[in-house]
Structure formats: structure tokens, C-alpha cells
Design an enzyme around this catalytic site. Structure first.
Site, PDB file in Angstrom:
ATOM      1  N   ASP A 145       0.619  -1.082   0.264  1.00 28.01           N
ATOM      2  CA  ASP A 145      -0.249  -0.030  -0.204  1.00 28.01           C
ATOM      3  C   ASP A 145       1.055   1.649   0.204  1.00 28.01           C
ATOM      4  O   ASP A 145       0.799   2.267   0.569  1.00 28.01           O
ATOM      5  CB  ASP A 145      -0.759  -0.337   1.447  1.00 28.01           C
ATOM      6  CG  ASP A 145      -1.759  -1.743   1.346  1.00 28.01           C
ATOM      7  OD1 ASP A 145      -2.497  -2.113  -0.059  1.00 28.01           O
ATOM      8  OD2 ASP A 145      -1.831  -1.482   2.166  1.00 28.01           O
ATOM      9  N   LYS A 160       2.425   2.569  -5.429  1.00 25.48           N
ATOM     10  CA  LYS A 160       2.993   1.378  -6.165  1.00 25.48           C
ATOM     11  C   LYS A 160       2.157   1.977  -7.533  1.00 25.48           C
ATOM     12  O   LYS A 160       2.873   1.723  -8.664  1.00 25.48           O
ATOM     13  CB  LYS A 160       3.603   0.219  -6.190  1.00 25.48           C
ATOM     14  CG  LYS A 160       4.276   0.079  -4.480  1.00 25.48           C
ATOM     15  CD  LYS A 160       5.341  -1.225  -4.645  1.00 25.48           C
ATOM     16  CE  LYS A 160       3.354  -2.751  -3.780  1.00 25.48           C
ATOM     17  NZ  LYS A 160       2.848  -2.138  -3.249  1.00 25.48           N
ATOM     18  N   GLN A 178       1.988  -5.630  -3.206  1.00 24.32           N
ATOM     19  CA  GLN A 178       2.470  -6.463  -1.803  1.00 24.32           C
ATOM     20  C   GLN A 178       3.749  -5.520  -1.801  1.00 24.32           C
ATOM     21  O   GLN A 178       4.525  -4.256  -2.009  1.00 24.32           O
ATOM     22  CB  GLN A 178       2.602  -7.579  -1.127  1.00 24.32           C
ATOM     23  CG  GLN A 178       1.015  -8.213  -1.346  1.00 24.32           C
ATOM     24  CD  GLN A 178       1.066  -8.861  -2.914  1.00 24.32           C
ATOM     25  OE1 GLN A 178       1.313  -9.582  -3.636  1.00 24.32           O
ATOM     26  NE2 GLN A 178      -0.147  -8.320  -3.189  1.00 24.32           N
ATOM     27  N   GLY A 206      -3.935  -3.438  -4.394  1.00 24.56           N
ATOM     28  CA  GLY A 206      -4.771  -3.499  -4.185  1.00 24.56           C
ATOM     29  C   GLY A 206      -4.059  -1.668  -4.820  1.00 24.56           C
ATOM     30  O   GLY A 206      -3.409  -1.277  -3.912  1.00 24.56           O
ATOM     31  N   HIS A 207      -4.008  -1.825  -6.600  1.00 27.28           N
ATOM     32  CA  HIS A 207      -3.243  -0.104  -6.969  1.00 27.28           C
ATOM     33  C   HIS A 207      -4.753   0.699  -7.540  1.00 27.28           C
ATOM     34  O   HIS A 207      -5.043   0.381  -7.874  1.00 27.28           O
ATOM     35  CB  HIS A 207      -2.434  -0.874  -7.894  1.00 27.28           C
ATOM     36  CG  HIS A 207      -1.526  -1.837  -7.597  1.00 27.28           C
ATOM     37  ND1 HIS A 207      -0.376  -2.869  -7.911  1.00 27.28           N
ATOM     38  CD2 HIS A 207      -0.725  -2.169  -6.372  1.00 27.28           C
ATOM     39  CE1 HIS A 207       0.596  -3.309  -7.435  1.00 27.28           C
ATOM     40  NE2 HIS A 207      -0.014  -3.229  -6.338  1.00 27.28           N
TER      41      HIS A 207
HETATM   42  P1  IMP Z   1      -2.827 -12.447   1.730  1.00 29.38           P
HETATM   43  O1  IMP Z   1      -1.854 -12.110  -0.021  1.00 29.38           O
HETATM   44  O2  IMP Z   1      -4.197 -12.539   0.891  1.00 29.38           O
HETATM   45  O3  IMP Z   1      -2.123 -14.346   1.539  1.00 29.38           O
HETATM   46  O4  IMP Z   1      -2.386 -12.203   2.884  1.00 29.38           O
HETATM   47  C1  IMP Z   1      -0.908 -12.295   3.432  1.00 29.38           C
HETATM   48  C2  IMP Z   1      -0.422 -10.822   4.505  1.00 29.38           C
HETATM   49  O5  IMP Z   1      -0.414  -9.934   3.599  1.00 29.38           O
HETATM   50  C3  IMP Z   1      -1.664 -10.019   4.874  1.00 29.38           C
HETATM   51  O6  IMP Z   1      -1.499  -9.700   6.173  1.00 29.38           O
HETATM   52  C4  IMP Z   1      -2.437  -9.027   3.879  1.00 29.38           C
HETATM   53  O7  IMP Z   1      -3.285  -8.238   5.141  1.00 29.38           O
HETATM   54  C5  IMP Z   1      -1.656  -8.820   3.702  1.00 29.38           C
HETATM   55  N1  IMP Z   1      -1.911  -8.453   2.213  1.00 29.38           N
HETATM   56  C6  IMP Z   1      -1.392  -8.850   0.896  1.00 29.38           C
HETATM   57  N2  IMP Z   1      -2.049  -8.011  -0.135  1.00 29.38           N
HETATM   58  C7  IMP Z   1      -1.372  -6.833   0.304  1.00 29.38           C
HETATM   59  C8  IMP Z   1      -1.359  -5.458  -0.103  1.00 29.38           C
HETATM   60  O8  IMP Z   1      -1.752  -5.411  -1.601  1.00 29.38           O
HETATM   61  N3  IMP Z   1      -1.052  -4.684   0.586  1.00 29.38           N
HETATM   62  C9  IMP Z   1      -0.686  -5.024   1.991  1.00 29.38           C
HETATM   63  N4  IMP Z   1      -1.495  -6.289   2.372  1.00 29.38           N
HETATM   64  C10 IMP Z   1      -1.559  -6.696   1.343  1.00 29.38           C
END
Ligand code: IMP
Length: 427
Positions: free
Chosen positions: A13, A16, A225, A40-41
Site C-alpha cells: 500500500d 506503487k 505487496q 490493490g493499486h
Molecule cells: P494474503 O496475501 O492474502 O495471503 O495475505 C497475507 C498478508 O499480506 C496479510 O497480512 C494481508 O493483509 C497482506 N497483504 C496482501 N496483499 C496486500 C496488499 O496488496 N497490500 C497490503 N497488504 C497486503
């Protein structure tokens, strides 16, 4: 030619999407190399907001080839929805190409992600429940052969794969979660209804990329991420299941590291985190609340309020090393406009030692006392500034100090969501 990787330096977040969109203006190709619809971009163009989860942020530029490479994981429902949504808003998506080797997030992956999180109870990771962990688990397990994008081109192949997958998944669902079995036909039908939307985009993105490298194209690799969500180098086990770090761009696309010219790490002027896990500079207090309100810190994918805190300079410097950063993009500086003083964490104090890089032993990050440096705030609106010199001297000093701590030259500063609210340092 240039190959530039854009990587989040924190827990995701960082903004990017906006940076990728801007750099895409001068790019020929934008490539997503890992992750899936957990991302989420947000990109704002002429006041219009686009929220992208899967499709590379370069898609808003008509002439940019957008690739979703082998290392990504793709949810057909999400992809079709995003593709159709963009087309309805006049974005053609004609330059989108998807690797046939990318793994497919199937309905059972989403279901398992949710059930696993529920079962973990208070110890849950706080995943996005988009099936990310379960699909990468299947990829690594290899047998029975999971579904990849090529398989969606042939319903018979898909049916065979799903049948073998469900033999195991249904045992798991019953034994661990007391959940009714899933039906092969229903799963196949559900997935196949979306395939016509993106059928023609499925191809060999690796060879396409090699061709573009041979043409000396400008290529941007868009990380999703962030560094501290990396499966190996993040705050394990509270991480995602892919490799957001710059090295992931090579693994996820099939190019060697010598092709990469630049790595731009993206950091907010403060820190946020969604989901569970260690967060040394978290401000679970009115300071954190103020950052959340000013920065509109709510998840793009899940809507969850983000945890907020001061900039973690120890983590930032570590991210710079881990990614081989050549430049720093500092985003959301304007969120700090109202603060009288601003803290930056410059060390973790643990057992009589001050750590200025995150040590491998994660106990330190969990138990350390944070050592802060206090800087005076500029306390004025900076949104209209268009050059670095326009910024108030105290804001300039803050940016310089952050770059100094990161040991990376400042490449740009972002003051708002719009393309125009960006200051490039080299121009
Ligand atoms: P997952 O990727 O859905 O398995 O989530 C694993 C961890 O990564 C969790 O803490 C999510 O909140 C975090 N996470 C996954 N994708 C994002 C992102 O795009 N932004 C921020 N946190 C993320």
C-alpha cells in the site's frame, strides 16, 4: 533500453500503482511478476479513480504492453470483472497478455483461505482471503497438477485437473473443516463462464518479454505487496506467499538479474500495515488515528482500516539493501502536513545493542524498543508544490533525512493521488 523494478519498501500500500502509472508514460511494457488479486493499486487520472487488483497499472496507457507473468496467480472471476470494468470506462485492454503458465486461483482456493483463517482464530494472518496462500501451496506441492492458465483453453483438460484436485481437497474439507464436498462440474462451469472474456490474452509472456528486451524496450516491473510481506524476507509467518522483492521480478518473469538496471523502492512518509504481524513503529493512539484519517488508510482490496505509525527507518534501510535500490520514491508526504513534530525510527534497541538494519532473528523486531529521531513538522499545505524547491524547507529537510537513512538517492516525492502531484528530483 531500461528495465526498472518498482517495489514496495514496507508492508504494501505504498502507492506503487500511481508510480507505475507515471513511469508507464515512458515505458513500452509493464509487467506484474507476482501476487494476485490480493493487491490493490489505486491510480487517479484527471480526477477519475481506477482501482486495479490484477491488471498492471500500465493498462491506462493505450500503447503500453501489459503482461501478467508466470509468477502471478490469477482469479478468473476477478480478472473478467476488472477487464470488463475497464472496458466499460473506455480502456481497451487490447494490450493485455497473460502467461499461460500463471497458476489459476480456483473457487476451492478462496474457500480454503477463508476456512484456514477462521480455524486459526486469534492467531490468524489476516489474509485478504483471495486464495493466495492455498494456490501458491498447490504450486509448490506440484501433484496433482494444479490448474494453470493454459488449462482454461481446453475444458477437458480443466475437468481432469479439477477432478484430481477435488479428490484431495474434498478429503481436506471434510476432515479439517467439516465442510461439504465441492462438485467438479460446478467448479468447472463456474470458472469457464469467465474464460471468453480473456481467452485471447493467454499466451507465452516470457518469449514476448525476451523479444522486447531484444528490441531494447523500456520495461517496468510492477511489484505488488511489499518487501516485508515477502515469503522469505518478510515478517514471517505474517507475510504473503510470493516474492514481492526485486529478485522476485526475475523469478516471476524468467529474466536474469543482469537485465535489471534500476530498482525504485516506494515508501510512504510514514508506515502502515494491514493484517496481523509485528509493527515496531505502530501508533495505536490518536497519532495513528490522525494518520489514518488524513491518509484515508483503508484497504483497497478489503476495506479494512490500516494500522498506522511513524516511518520505520530501520526497515526502510533494510528494504533498500534487500532490493538493491537505486532510487527512493517517497509518497503521501502531504499526510504529515499538520504534524508539529514527526518521528522517524532510526534504531531498534535490544539487549544493549542498537540495530540499524532488521536482523534475521525476528525476536529483535518483536521485542525491541524503538529509538526515534524527532524532526520539526512544516505545518502547511504542500499539495500545490511542483518542484522540490517549492516545498517548505522543513519538508525538504524531512525528505533528505529519509533518503539519508535509507542510503538511497531520492527519485521522486508524491504529494497526492494525481499524476501532477509528483515532484521528480532529477528534472
Ligand atoms: P494474503 O496475501 O492474502 O495471503 O495475505 C497475507 C498478508 O499480506 C496479510 O497480512 C494481508 O493483509 C497482506 N497483504 C496482501 N496483499 C496486500 C496488499 O496488496 N497490500 C497490503 N497488504 C497486503
Amino acid at each position: 533500453m531500461s528495465c526498472k523494478v518498482i517495489v514496495g519498501a514496507q508492508w504494501g500500500d505504498e502507492g506503487k500503482g500511481k508510480i507505475t502509472d507515471i513511469l508507464a508514460e515512458r515505458a513500452d511494457v509493464v509487467v506484474r511478476y507476482q501476487g494476485g488479486s490480493n493487491a490493490g493499486h489505486t491510480v487517479v487520472v484527471k480526477g477519475e479513480t481506477f482501482k486495479l487488483h490484477l491488471i498492471p497499472s500500465g493498462i491506462l496507457h493505450e500503447n503500453v504492453l501489459c503482461l501478467m507473468a508466470d509468477g502471478t496467480v490469477i482469479d478468473p472471476e476477478c480478472l473478467a470483472g476488472e477487464y470488463n470494468g475497464l472496458r466499460e470506462r473506455g480502456i481497451s485492454c487490447s494490450n493485455l497478455r497473460i502467461s499461460g503458465n500463471a497458476h489459476v486461483i480456483m473457487p476451492y482456493h478462496r474457500l480454503l483461505d477463508g476456512l484456514q483463517e477462521e480455524a486459526r482464530g486469534a492467531g490468524s494472518i489476516g489474509t485478504t482471503r483471495r486464495g493466495i496462500g492455498p494456490v501458491y501451496t498447490d504450486k509448490v506441492a506440484r501433484m496433482p497438477e494444479p490448474v494453470r492458465m493454459w488449462d482454461l483453453l481446453d475444458a477437458d483438460v480443466l475437468r481432469q485437473r479439477v477432478a484430481l484436485q477435488l479428490e484431495q481437497k474434498n478429503l481436506l474439507l471434510a476432515a479439517l473443516y467439516n465442510h461439504p464436498p465441492m462438485d467438479v462440474k460446478e467448479v468447472v462451469d463456474e470458472v469457464m463462464q469467465y474464460v471468453p472474456v480473456f481467452h485471447d490474452c493467454i499466451t507465452d509472456t516470457r518469449t514476448l518479454l525476451y523479444d522486447k528486451l531484444a528490441e531494447e524496450a523500456n520495461i517496468v516491473f510492477e511489484g505488488a505487496q511489499g518487501t516485508f510481506l515477502d515469503l522469505d524476507y518478510g515478517t514471517y509467518p505474517f507475510v504473503t506467499s510470493s516474492h514481492p522483492v526485486a529478485g522476485g521480478a526475475c523469478l516471476g518473469t524468467g529474466i536474469g538479474p543482469t537485465f535489471i538496471d534500476d530498482v525504485l523502492i516506494v515508501s510512504k512518509a510514514y508506515t502502515t500495515r494491514v493484517g496481523a504481524g509485528v509493527f515496531p513503529t505502530e501508533q495505536d493512539n490518536p497519532i495513528g488515528d490522525l494518520i489514518r484519517e488524513r491518509g484515508k488508510e483503508y484497504g483497497t482490496t478489503t476495506g479494512r482500516p490500516r494500522r498506522c505509525g511513524w516511518l520505520d527507518g530501520v526497515a526502510l534501510r533494510t528494504a533498500a539493501r534487500m532490493n538493491g535500490a537505486t532510487g527512493l520514491a517517497l509518497t503521501l508526504l502531504d499526510v504529515l502536513n499538520t504534524f508539529e513534530t514527526i518521528n522517524i525510527c532510526v534504531a531498534y534497541r535490544h539487549g544493549g545493542t542498537d540495530y540499524t538494519l532488521v536482523p534475521a532473528n525476528d525476536a529483535v523486531m518483536h521485542e525491541a524498543e524503538t529509538v526515534y529521531e524527532e524532526l520539526p513538522g512544516w505545518q502547511e499545505d504542500i499539495c500545490a508544490c511542483r518542484t522540490f524547491a517549492d516545498l517548505p524547507p522543513l519538508a525538504q529537510a524531512y525528505c533528505r533525512r529519509v533518503a539519508e537513512i535509507a542510503e538511497v538517492p531520492l527519485y521522486l516525492v508524491s504529494l497526492g493521488p494525481g499524476r501532477e502531484e509528483t515532484i521528480f528530483l532529477n528534472e
